[in-house]
Design an enzyme around this catalytic site. Structure first.
Site, PDB file in Angstrom:
ATOM      1  N   SER A 151      62.046  -7.685  48.261  1.00  8.73           N
ATOM      2  CA  SER A 151      62.835  -8.498  49.182  1.00  8.73           C
ATOM      3  C   SER A 151      64.215  -8.899  48.665  1.00  8.73           C
ATOM      4  O   SER A 151      64.571 -10.082  48.603  1.00  8.73           O
ATOM      5  CB  SER A 151      62.065  -9.729  49.650  1.00  8.73           C
ATOM      6  OG  SER A 151      62.625 -10.132  50.880  1.00  8.73           O
ATOM      7  N   SER A 152      64.993  -7.884  48.370  1.00  7.90           N
ATOM      8  CA  SER A 152      66.399  -8.139  48.075  1.00  7.90           C
ATOM      9  C   SER A 152      67.092  -8.717  49.304  1.00  7.90           C
ATOM     10  O   SER A 152      68.014  -9.523  49.187  1.00  7.90           O
ATOM     11  CB  SER A 152      67.102  -6.847  47.633  1.00  7.90           C
ATOM     12  OG  SER A 152      67.198  -5.922  48.696  1.00  7.90           O
ATOM     13  N   ASP A 197      59.245 -13.732  53.553  1.00  4.18           N
ATOM     14  CA  ASP A 197      60.219 -13.519  52.478  1.00  4.18           C
ATOM     15  C   ASP A 197      61.195 -14.684  52.370  1.00  4.18           C
ATOM     16  O   ASP A 197      61.519 -15.149  51.274  1.00  4.18           O
ATOM     17  CB  ASP A 197      61.001 -12.217  52.716  1.00  4.18           C
ATOM     18  CG  ASP A 197      60.096 -11.005  52.761  1.00  4.18           C
ATOM     19  OD1 ASP A 197      58.875 -11.165  52.567  1.00  4.18           O
ATOM     20  OD2 ASP A 197      60.604  -9.896  53.017  1.00  4.18           O
TER      21      ASP A 197
END
Ligand code: ADP
Ligand code: MG
Length: 403
Positions: A151-152, A197
Protein backbone atom coordinates in the site's frame (compact mmCIF):
# COMPACT_ATOMS: atom_id res chain seq x y z
CA UNK A 1 14.06 0.94 19.86
CA UNK A 2 12.01 4.07 19.20
CA UNK A 3 15.21 6.05 18.74
CA UNK A 4 16.49 3.61 16.17
CA UNK A 5 13.28 3.73 14.19
CA UNK A 6 13.27 7.51 14.01
CA UNK A 7 16.83 7.35 12.73
CA UNK A 8 15.82 4.83 10.07
CA UNK A 9 13.10 7.06 8.72
CA UNK A 10 15.65 9.84 9.10
CA UNK A 11 17.61 8.63 6.09
CA UNK A 12 14.49 8.94 3.94
CA UNK A 13 13.82 12.41 5.36
CA UNK A 14 17.40 13.40 4.62
CA UNK A 15 16.97 12.24 1.03
CA UNK A 16 13.78 14.30 0.71
CA UNK A 17 15.51 17.39 2.13
CA UNK A 18 18.37 17.13 -0.32
CA UNK A 19 15.92 16.82 -3.22
CA UNK A 20 13.94 19.78 -1.83
CA UNK A 21 16.99 22.03 -1.67
CA UNK A 22 17.95 21.02 -5.18
CA UNK A 23 14.49 21.78 -6.59
CA UNK A 24 13.59 24.92 -4.64
CA UNK A 25 16.62 27.22 -4.84
CA UNK A 26 18.51 25.83 -1.86
CA UNK A 27 15.72 26.52 0.65
CA UNK A 28 15.16 24.19 3.61
CA UNK A 29 11.67 22.71 4.11
CA UNK A 30 9.77 23.82 7.23
CA UNK A 31 7.39 20.86 7.49
CA UNK A 32 7.99 17.10 7.43
CA UNK A 33 5.54 14.22 7.84
CA UNK A 34 5.58 10.46 7.39
CA UNK A 35 2.98 7.76 6.74
CA UNK A 36 3.64 4.00 6.73
CA UNK A 37 2.69 1.27 4.26
CA UNK A 38 0.80 -1.70 5.71
CA UNK A 39 0.63 -5.47 5.81
CA UNK A 40 -2.63 -7.29 6.37
CA UNK A 41 -2.36 -10.30 8.70
CA UNK A 42 -5.79 -11.66 7.77
CA UNK A 43 -9.12 -10.46 6.34
CA UNK A 44 -8.52 -10.12 2.60
CA UNK A 45 -11.11 -8.60 0.26
CA UNK A 46 -13.42 -8.17 3.24
CA UNK A 47 -13.18 -4.41 3.79
CA UNK A 48 -15.44 -3.47 0.88
CA UNK A 49 -17.90 -6.11 2.16
CA UNK A 50 -18.23 -4.34 5.53
CA UNK A 51 -16.28 -7.17 7.21
CA UNK A 52 -13.26 -7.39 9.53
CA UNK A 53 -9.61 -6.81 8.62
CA UNK A 54 -6.51 -7.19 10.78
CA UNK A 55 -3.59 -5.15 9.42
CA UNK A 56 -0.51 -3.58 11.00
CA UNK A 57 2.07 -0.98 10.00
CA UNK A 58 5.80 -0.95 10.56
CA UNK A 59 8.31 -3.03 8.69
CA UNK A 60 11.90 -2.78 7.78
CA UNK A 61 14.24 -4.26 5.24
CA UNK A 62 17.47 -5.54 6.63
CA UNK A 63 20.36 -4.12 4.66
CA UNK A 64 23.59 -5.42 6.15
CA UNK A 65 23.44 -4.31 9.80
CA UNK A 66 21.00 -1.46 9.43
CA UNK A 67 17.24 -1.87 9.34
CA UNK A 68 15.55 0.42 6.88
CA UNK A 69 12.05 1.44 7.97
CA UNK A 70 9.53 1.63 5.11
CA UNK A 71 7.24 4.59 4.65
CA UNK A 72 6.44 7.68 2.62
CA UNK A 73 7.63 11.11 3.72
CA UNK A 74 6.63 14.55 2.49
CA UNK A 75 8.64 17.69 3.24
CA UNK A 76 7.85 21.23 2.19
CA UNK A 77 6.96 24.84 2.97
CA UNK A 78 4.03 27.16 2.28
CA UNK A 79 4.36 29.75 -0.50
CA UNK A 80 2.54 33.05 -0.92
CA UNK A 81 1.44 32.99 -4.56
CA UNK A 82 -1.25 30.27 -4.22
CA UNK A 83 0.69 27.82 -6.38
CA UNK A 84 1.26 24.18 -5.42
CA UNK A 85 4.46 22.61 -6.73
CA UNK A 86 5.14 18.93 -5.92
CA UNK A 87 7.98 16.59 -6.83
CA UNK A 88 8.22 12.83 -6.31
CA UNK A 89 11.59 11.16 -6.07
CA UNK A 90 10.08 7.74 -6.91
CA UNK A 91 11.94 6.25 -9.86
CA UNK A 92 8.98 4.06 -10.81
CA UNK A 93 6.54 7.00 -11.00
CA UNK A 94 5.68 8.23 -14.51
CA UNK A 95 7.17 11.41 -15.97
CA UNK A 96 6.91 14.25 -15.34
CA UNK A 97 7.97 13.90 -11.70
CA UNK A 98 7.11 17.51 -10.98
CA UNK A 99 3.60 18.93 -11.14
CA UNK A 100 2.44 22.49 -10.57
CA UNK A 101 -1.10 23.85 -10.29
CA UNK A 102 -3.08 26.54 -8.43
CA UNK A 103 -4.37 25.66 -4.92
CA UNK A 104 -8.08 24.75 -5.08
CA UNK A 105 -10.65 27.42 -4.24
CA UNK A 106 -14.45 27.47 -4.27
CA UNK A 107 -14.37 28.30 -7.96
CA UNK A 108 -11.28 26.29 -8.93
CA UNK A 109 -11.76 22.53 -8.48
CA UNK A 110 -8.85 20.15 -9.09
CA UNK A 111 -9.38 17.32 -11.58
CA UNK A 112 -7.53 14.08 -12.26
CA UNK A 113 -5.22 13.93 -15.26
CA UNK A 114 -1.63 13.11 -16.18
CA UNK A 115 0.74 12.04 -14.70
CA UNK A 116 -1.21 9.31 -12.92
CA UNK A 117 0.86 9.40 -9.70
CA UNK A 118 -0.14 13.02 -9.03
CA UNK A 119 -3.82 12.06 -8.91
CA UNK A 120 -3.39 10.46 -5.47
CA UNK A 121 -1.97 13.76 -4.19
CA UNK A 122 -4.40 16.04 -6.02
CA UNK A 123 -7.34 13.94 -4.84
CA UNK A 124 -6.32 14.40 -1.21
CA UNK A 125 -5.82 18.14 -1.69
CA UNK A 126 -9.26 18.45 -3.29
CA UNK A 127 -10.95 16.39 -0.54
CA UNK A 128 -9.04 17.98 2.34
CA UNK A 129 -11.43 18.85 5.18
CA UNK A 130 -10.29 22.38 6.01
CA UNK A 131 -9.26 25.40 4.03
CA UNK A 132 -8.66 27.47 2.10
CA UNK A 133 -5.25 25.88 1.59
CA UNK A 134 -2.27 28.08 0.83
CA UNK A 135 0.10 27.26 -2.01
CA UNK A 136 3.15 25.17 -1.10
CA UNK A 137 6.28 23.48 -2.36
CA UNK A 138 6.80 19.82 -1.47
CA UNK A 139 8.94 16.77 -2.14
CA UNK A 140 7.70 13.19 -1.68
CA UNK A 141 10.13 10.36 -0.98
CA UNK A 142 9.13 6.75 -0.31
CA UNK A 143 10.77 3.39 0.13
CA UNK A 144 7.51 1.42 0.08
CA UNK A 145 7.68 -0.57 -3.17
CA UNK A 146 5.19 0.96 -5.65
CA UNK A 147 2.55 -1.62 -6.58
CA UNK A 148 4.12 -4.21 -4.26
CA UNK A 149 0.99 -4.90 -2.22
CA UNK A 150 2.21 -2.96 0.85
CA UNK A 151 0.00 0.00 0.00
CA UNK A 152 2.30 2.69 -1.25
CA UNK A 153 -0.85 4.40 -2.53
CA UNK A 154 -2.48 4.81 0.90
CA UNK A 155 0.82 5.86 2.46
CA UNK A 156 1.11 8.56 -0.22
CA UNK A 157 -2.46 9.75 0.39
CA UNK A 158 -2.12 9.74 4.16
CA UNK A 159 1.27 11.47 4.03
CA UNK A 160 -0.28 14.17 1.84
CA UNK A 161 -3.24 14.66 4.20
CA UNK A 162 -0.93 14.81 7.22
CA UNK A 163 1.20 17.40 5.41
CA UNK A 164 -1.89 19.54 4.73
CA UNK A 165 -2.81 19.31 8.44
CA UNK A 166 0.46 21.08 9.26
CA UNK A 167 -0.33 23.88 6.77
CA UNK A 168 -3.97 24.41 7.67
CA UNK A 169 -5.22 22.26 10.60
CA UNK A 170 -8.52 20.35 10.30
CA UNK A 171 -10.62 19.15 13.26
CA UNK A 172 -8.34 16.15 13.87
CA UNK A 173 -11.05 13.54 13.23
CA UNK A 174 -9.07 10.41 12.28
CA UNK A 175 -11.97 8.46 10.77
CA UNK A 176 -12.88 11.41 8.55
CA UNK A 177 -9.21 11.74 7.56
CA UNK A 178 -8.98 8.10 6.44
CA UNK A 179 -12.30 8.38 4.56
CA UNK A 180 -11.12 11.53 2.74
CA UNK A 181 -7.99 9.67 1.60
CA UNK A 182 -10.07 6.72 0.42
CA UNK A 183 -12.35 9.12 -1.48
CA UNK A 184 -9.28 10.58 -3.19
CA UNK A 185 -8.27 7.12 -4.43
CA UNK A 186 -11.82 6.45 -5.69
CA UNK A 187 -12.43 9.72 -7.45
CA UNK A 188 -8.96 10.75 -8.65
CA UNK A 189 -7.04 7.47 -9.09
CA UNK A 190 -10.08 5.47 -10.31
CA UNK A 191 -9.50 2.64 -7.80
CA UNK A 192 -12.64 1.58 -5.85
CA UNK A 193 -10.63 0.44 -2.80
CA UNK A 194 -12.01 -0.43 0.64
CA UNK A 195 -11.05 1.46 3.78
CA UNK A 196 -8.38 -0.80 5.27
CA UNK A 197 -5.22 0.77 3.88
CA UNK A 198 -6.06 4.35 4.79
CA UNK A 199 -7.39 3.40 8.24
CA UNK A 200 -4.29 1.51 9.32
CA UNK A 201 -1.89 4.09 7.86
CA UNK A 202 -3.71 6.76 9.91
CA UNK A 203 -4.44 4.78 13.10
CA UNK A 204 -1.57 2.31 13.52
CA UNK A 205 -0.15 2.21 17.07
CA UNK A 206 3.27 1.02 18.17
CA UNK A 207 3.22 -2.55 19.48
CA UNK A 208 -0.21 -3.36 18.07
CA UNK A 209 -2.06 -4.81 15.13
CA UNK A 210 -5.44 -3.18 14.45
CA UNK A 211 -8.73 -5.05 14.11
CA UNK A 212 -11.03 -2.86 12.03
CA UNK A 213 -14.77 -3.41 11.82
CA UNK A 214 -15.42 -2.01 8.35
CA UNK A 215 -19.17 -1.76 9.01
CA UNK A 216 -19.16 0.29 12.22
CA UNK A 217 -15.68 1.78 11.52
CA UNK A 218 -14.67 0.87 15.08
CA UNK A 219 -11.05 -0.12 15.63
CA UNK A 220 -9.53 -2.36 18.31
CA UNK A 221 -5.84 -2.48 19.18
CA UNK A 222 -4.42 -6.01 19.53
CA UNK A 223 -1.01 -6.18 21.23
CA UNK A 224 1.64 -7.85 19.09
CA UNK A 225 4.89 -7.63 21.02
CA UNK A 226 5.63 -11.25 21.95
CA UNK A 227 9.40 -11.56 21.41
CA UNK A 228 9.03 -15.27 20.59
CA UNK A 229 6.99 -14.38 17.50
CA UNK A 230 8.01 -12.96 14.13
CA UNK A 231 5.87 -11.67 11.27
CA UNK A 232 7.84 -12.04 8.05
CA UNK A 233 6.84 -10.36 4.79
CA UNK A 234 8.11 -11.85 1.54
CA UNK A 235 7.83 -9.80 -1.62
CA UNK A 236 7.48 -11.95 -4.74
CA UNK A 237 8.59 -8.94 -6.78
CA UNK A 238 6.04 -9.85 -9.43
CA UNK A 239 2.87 -8.01 -10.31
CA UNK A 240 0.49 -9.41 -12.88
CA UNK A 241 -1.47 -6.92 -14.94
CA UNK A 242 -4.81 -8.38 -13.78
CA UNK A 243 -4.95 -6.32 -10.56
CA UNK A 244 -6.55 -3.23 -12.08
CA UNK A 245 -9.39 -4.98 -13.91
CA UNK A 246 -10.10 -7.87 -11.53
CA UNK A 247 -10.56 -5.80 -8.38
CA UNK A 248 -13.67 -3.93 -9.60
CA UNK A 249 -14.99 -7.23 -11.00
CA UNK A 250 -14.69 -8.91 -7.60
CA UNK A 251 -16.44 -5.96 -5.97
CA UNK A 252 -19.34 -6.25 -8.42
CA UNK A 253 -19.63 -10.01 -7.86
CA UNK A 254 -19.84 -9.46 -4.10
CA UNK A 255 -22.54 -6.84 -4.55
CA UNK A 256 -24.44 -9.21 -6.83
CA UNK A 257 -24.24 -11.99 -4.24
CA UNK A 258 -25.39 -9.73 -1.40
CA UNK A 259 -28.34 -8.54 -3.49
CA UNK A 260 -29.39 -12.09 -4.38
CA UNK A 261 -29.25 -12.98 -0.67
CA UNK A 262 -31.36 -9.93 0.18
CA UNK A 263 -28.60 -8.44 2.36
CA UNK A 264 -27.13 -4.96 2.49
CA UNK A 265 -23.66 -6.53 2.32
CA UNK A 266 -22.01 -9.95 2.68
CA UNK A 267 -21.23 -9.02 6.29
CA UNK A 268 -24.91 -9.62 7.06
CA UNK A 269 -24.85 -13.13 5.59
CA UNK A 270 -23.78 -16.46 7.10
CA UNK A 271 -22.87 -19.71 5.33
CA UNK A 272 -26.38 -21.07 5.86
CA UNK A 273 -27.84 -18.03 4.05
CA UNK A 274 -25.45 -18.62 1.18
CA UNK A 275 -26.25 -22.33 0.89
CA UNK A 276 -29.98 -21.57 0.97
CA UNK A 277 -29.60 -19.16 -1.94
CA UNK A 278 -27.11 -21.22 -3.92
CA UNK A 279 -29.52 -21.87 -6.80
CA UNK A 280 -29.90 -18.11 -7.35
CA UNK A 281 -26.17 -17.59 -7.91
CA UNK A 282 -23.81 -18.51 -10.69
CA UNK A 283 -21.04 -20.93 -9.65
CA UNK A 284 -18.44 -18.16 -9.75
CA UNK A 285 -20.46 -15.65 -7.72
CA UNK A 286 -21.25 -18.40 -5.19
CA UNK A 287 -17.54 -19.10 -4.70
CA UNK A 288 -16.69 -15.40 -4.38
CA UNK A 289 -19.31 -15.02 -1.65
CA UNK A 290 -18.11 -18.20 0.08
CA UNK A 291 -14.64 -16.68 0.35
CA UNK A 292 -15.88 -13.40 1.79
CA UNK A 293 -18.29 -14.90 4.33
CA UNK A 294 -15.67 -17.45 5.43
CA UNK A 295 -12.92 -14.83 5.59
CA UNK A 296 -14.94 -12.47 7.80
CA UNK A 297 -15.53 -15.36 10.22
CA UNK A 298 -11.86 -16.40 10.07
CA UNK A 299 -10.71 -12.86 10.82
CA UNK A 300 -12.77 -12.52 13.98
CA UNK A 301 -11.56 -15.95 15.13
CA UNK A 302 -7.97 -14.98 14.33
CA UNK A 303 -8.30 -11.81 16.42
CA UNK A 304 -9.42 -13.93 19.39
CA UNK A 305 -6.55 -16.37 18.81
CA UNK A 306 -4.04 -13.53 18.77
CA UNK A 307 -5.37 -12.18 22.06
CA UNK A 308 -5.03 -15.67 23.56
CA UNK A 309 -1.50 -16.02 22.08
CA UNK A 310 -2.81 -19.12 20.31
CA UNK A 311 -0.51 -18.78 17.30
CA UNK A 312 -1.22 -22.28 16.02
CA UNK A 313 -4.87 -21.44 15.51
CA UNK A 314 -3.94 -18.08 14.01
CA UNK A 315 -1.56 -19.81 11.58
CA UNK A 316 -4.14 -22.41 10.58
CA UNK A 317 -6.63 -19.62 9.81
CA UNK A 318 -3.98 -17.89 7.67
CA UNK A 319 -3.54 -21.03 5.59
CA UNK A 320 -7.31 -21.43 5.22
CA UNK A 321 -7.44 -17.80 4.12
CA UNK A 322 -4.77 -18.37 1.47
CA UNK A 323 -6.48 -21.48 0.11
CA UNK A 324 -9.79 -19.66 -0.10
CA UNK A 325 -8.21 -16.68 -1.90
CA UNK A 326 -6.55 -19.09 -4.33
CA UNK A 327 -9.48 -21.43 -5.01
CA UNK A 328 -12.69 -19.47 -4.37
CA UNK A 329 -11.68 -15.85 -4.90
CA UNK A 330 -9.04 -16.64 -7.55
CA UNK A 331 -6.72 -13.72 -6.81
CA UNK A 332 -3.51 -15.64 -6.06
CA UNK A 333 -0.86 -16.64 -8.61
CA UNK A 334 1.80 -19.38 -8.90
CA UNK A 335 4.52 -17.17 -7.36
CA UNK A 336 2.46 -16.44 -4.21
CA UNK A 337 1.35 -20.09 -3.94
CA UNK A 338 4.99 -21.17 -4.21
CA UNK A 339 6.13 -18.75 -1.49
CA UNK A 340 3.39 -19.93 0.88
CA UNK A 341 4.15 -23.61 0.20
CA UNK A 342 7.87 -23.05 0.83
CA UNK A 343 7.20 -21.20 4.10
CA UNK A 344 4.93 -23.98 5.36
CA UNK A 345 7.72 -26.54 4.91
CA UNK A 346 9.77 -24.86 7.66
CA UNK A 347 9.49 -26.07 11.25
CA UNK A 348 8.38 -23.28 13.53
CA UNK A 349 6.16 -21.65 10.88
CA UNK A 350 2.58 -21.28 12.18
CA UNK A 351 1.01 -20.09 8.96
CA UNK A 352 1.47 -18.17 5.74
CA UNK A 353 -0.75 -16.49 3.16
CA UNK A 354 -0.84 -14.01 0.34
CA UNK A 355 -1.52 -10.48 1.57
CA UNK A 356 -2.96 -7.48 -0.26
CA UNK A 357 -5.12 -7.49 -3.37
CA UNK A 358 -3.35 -10.42 -5.04
CA UNK A 359 -1.92 -11.32 -8.48
CA UNK A 360 1.57 -10.72 -7.13
CA UNK A 361 2.95 -8.60 -4.31
CA UNK A 362 3.68 -10.14 -0.94
CA UNK A 363 3.03 -13.03 1.40
CA UNK A 364 2.90 -12.76 5.19
CA UNK A 365 4.17 -15.54 7.43
CA UNK A 366 3.77 -16.02 11.19
CA UNK A 367 6.58 -17.99 12.80
CA UNK A 368 8.63 -18.66 15.89
CA UNK A 369 11.43 -16.13 16.21
CA UNK A 370 13.99 -18.94 16.36
CA UNK A 371 12.93 -20.21 12.92
CA UNK A 372 13.32 -16.90 11.08
CA UNK A 373 16.77 -17.44 9.57
CA UNK A 374 15.96 -20.92 8.38
CA UNK A 375 12.66 -19.78 6.89
CA UNK A 376 14.41 -17.02 4.99
CA UNK A 377 17.02 -19.37 3.57
CA UNK A 378 14.50 -22.03 2.66
CA UNK A 379 12.11 -19.64 0.91
CA UNK A 380 15.04 -18.11 -1.00
CA UNK A 381 16.18 -21.52 -2.17
CA UNK A 382 12.74 -22.69 -3.21
CA UNK A 383 11.53 -19.50 -4.92
CA UNK A 384 11.90 -19.29 -8.64
CA UNK A 385 12.73 -15.61 -8.65
CA UNK A 386 14.22 -12.95 -6.41
CA UNK A 387 12.30 -12.50 -3.18
CA UNK A 388 12.75 -9.53 -0.84
CA UNK A 389 12.17 -9.97 2.91
CA UNK A 390 10.86 -7.51 5.46
CA UNK A 391 10.61 -7.92 9.22
CA UNK A 392 7.78 -6.20 11.01
CA UNK A 393 7.83 -4.10 14.15
CA UNK A 394 4.30 -2.84 14.79
CA UNK A 395 4.63 0.93 14.84
CA UNK A 396 2.69 4.18 14.77
CA UNK A 397 0.61 5.53 11.92
CA UNK A 398 1.18 8.84 10.15
CA UNK A 399 2.73 11.74 12.07
CA UNK A 400 4.61 15.00 11.81
CA UNK A 401 8.37 14.53 11.95
CA UNK A 402 10.91 16.89 13.52
CA UNK A 403 13.30 18.44 11.02
P1 ADP B 1 0.23 -0.40 -3.82
O1 ADP B 1 -0.64 0.54 -3.09
O2 ADP B 1 -0.01 -1.82 -3.47
O3 ADP B 1 1.68 -0.06 -3.71
P2 ADP B 1 -1.19 0.73 -6.05
O4 ADP B 1 -1.30 0.34 -7.47
O5 ADP B 1 -2.43 0.83 -5.27
O6 ADP B 1 -0.14 -0.27 -5.36
O7 ADP B 1 -0.48 2.14 -5.96
C1 ADP B 1 0.74 2.38 -6.64
C2 ADP B 1 0.67 3.72 -7.32
O8 ADP B 1 0.65 4.78 -6.35
C3 ADP B 1 1.90 4.01 -8.16
O9 ADP B 1 1.78 3.47 -9.46
C4 ADP B 1 1.93 5.55 -8.17
O10 ADP B 1 1.04 6.06 -9.13
C5 ADP B 1 1.38 5.89 -6.79
N1 ADP B 1 2.49 6.12 -5.82
C6 ADP B 1 2.72 5.46 -4.69
N2 ADP B 1 3.80 5.96 -4.03
C7 ADP B 1 4.25 6.97 -4.77
C8 ADP B 1 5.34 7.90 -4.65
N3 ADP B 1 6.20 7.87 -3.62
N4 ADP B 1 5.50 8.82 -5.63
C9 ADP B 1 4.65 8.88 -6.66
N5 ADP B 1 3.63 8.03 -6.84
C10 ADP B 1 3.42 7.09 -5.92
MG1 MG C 1 -2.74 0.64 -3.23
Amino acid sequence: MAGRREADLGSLLAQARVAYRGAFAGADPEIAVSAPGRVNLIGEHTDYNQGFVLPMVGFSQRLSLQALQLGTVMVGSPRRDGTISIITTAEEAEEPKRVQFPAPTETNTLRPGEPHWANYVKGVIQHYRAGPLPGFNAVIASNVPLGGGLSSSASLEVATYTFLQQLCPDDGDLVAKALACQKAEHTFAGMPCGIMDQFISVMGKEGNALLIDCRSLETFLLPLTDPSLVVLITNSNVRHALTGSEYPTRRRQCEEAAKALGKASLREACMADLEAARALLSEVVYRRARHVIGEIERTSRAAQALQAKDYRTFGRLMVESHNSLRDDYEVSCPELDGLVAAALEVRGVYGSRMTGGGFGGCTVTLLEAGAAEEALQHIKEKYNGTATFYFTTPSDGAKAQPL
